[in-house]
Design a protein around this motif. Sequence first.
Motif, PDB file in Angstrom:
ATOM      1  N   PHE A  25      11.088  17.833 -13.042  1.00  0.00           N
ATOM      2  CA  PHE A  25      10.460  18.169 -11.539  1.00  0.00           C
ATOM      3  C   PHE A  25       8.851  18.252 -11.882  1.00  0.00           C
ATOM      4  O   PHE A  25       8.536  18.804 -12.683  1.00  0.00           O
ATOM      5  N   TYR A  27      11.911  16.215  -7.437  1.00  0.00           N
ATOM      6  CA  TYR A  27      12.552  15.343  -8.850  1.00  0.00           C
ATOM      7  C   TYR A  27      11.803  14.332  -9.093  1.00  0.00           C
ATOM      8  O   TYR A  27      11.722  13.370  -8.288  1.00  0.00           O
ATOM      9  N   CYS A  28      11.679  13.855 -10.315  1.00  0.00           N
ATOM     10  CA  CYS A  28      10.916  12.931 -10.949  1.00  0.00           C
ATOM     11  C   CYS A  28      11.708  11.822 -11.878  1.00  0.00           C
ATOM     12  O   CYS A  28      11.385  10.886 -12.040  1.00  0.00           O
ATOM     13  N   ARG A  51      13.374  23.448  -6.363  1.00  0.00           N
ATOM     14  CA  ARG A  51      13.228  22.723  -4.955  1.00  0.00           C
ATOM     15  C   ARG A  51      12.944  23.803  -3.803  1.00  0.00           C
ATOM     16  O   ARG A  51      11.903  23.128  -2.974  1.00  0.00           O
ATOM     17  N   ARG A 111       4.957  20.900 -14.227  1.00  0.00           N
ATOM     18  CA  ARG A 111       6.005  20.271 -14.524  1.00  0.00           C
ATOM     19  C   ARG A 111       6.979  21.228 -15.155  1.00  0.00           C
ATOM     20  O   ARG A 111       6.790  21.982 -15.957  1.00  0.00           O
ATOM     21  N   ASP A 157      11.448  21.121 -16.822  1.00  0.00           N
ATOM     22  CA  ASP A 157      13.023  20.436 -16.321  1.00  0.00           C
ATOM     23  C   ASP A 157      13.871  21.392 -16.782  1.00  0.00           C
ATOM     24  O   ASP A 157      13.750  22.580 -17.221  1.00  0.00           O
ATOM     25  N   LYS A 204       5.377  19.450  -9.329  1.00  0.00           N
ATOM     26  CA  LYS A 204       4.506  20.059  -8.092  1.00  0.00           C
ATOM     27  C   LYS A 204       3.299  19.783  -8.139  1.00  0.00           C
ATOM     28  O   LYS A 204       2.619  20.401  -9.175  1.00  0.00           O
ATOM     29  N   PHE A 223       9.119  21.646  -5.906  1.00  0.00           N
ATOM     30  CA  PHE A 223       9.038  20.808  -7.002  1.00  0.00           C
ATOM     31  C   PHE A 223       9.566  19.508  -6.335  1.00  0.00           C
ATOM     32  O   PHE A 223      10.795  19.661  -5.669  1.00  0.00           O
TER      33      PHE A 223
END
Length: 175
Positions: free
Chosen positions: A171, A152-153, A146, A131, A133, A173, A150
């Motif tokens: 984000f 976007y969450c 991106r 994770r 940010d 992954k 990863f």
Amino acid sequence: MDSMQTLFRPARPTDFDAVFRILRGAAKTMVAKGRQQWDEHYPAKADLQADFNLGIGYVIEENAEVVAYAAISFRGEPAYDVLEGHWLSDMPYAVVHRMAVLHAALGRGHARHIFSEVERLCREREVGSIRIDTNYDNVEMLSLVRHLGFIYCGKVYYQRGTTEKTERLAFEKRL
């Protein structure tokens, strides 16, 4: 990085000054570009000292010079517990904070190298998720995460000072 010798390793106390110069240089670049993520107060020496004390600082050396840094933690991130959105998983994760590359070493793939090493560290620990940010205007990091897969969450918030909250895009992954 063809003829360059690079090494990813845990940060040592002797790396502190070089790493701090890298972080401050990245912060000055963000400010000069009108970006809102880092500024003259963050990251501070105390943030970096905390990374070193926790043993979560990692560097990339290029020809024996420290050229990149990231804090890589497997201890979780409290701000992620109150995500405005939904994470991809509930499993243990690695978190990457305070990643920066020496200005003179930009464009040589060091940030990608850090992420590939994070994936390796995750596999070694049987951790299935990373994770991160970043700020809405950190276009380089947004593009990189991106590109690396990863997703976007949602949004997370950090307390800055006594009243100000800062919003970050989060984000994840799965590996």
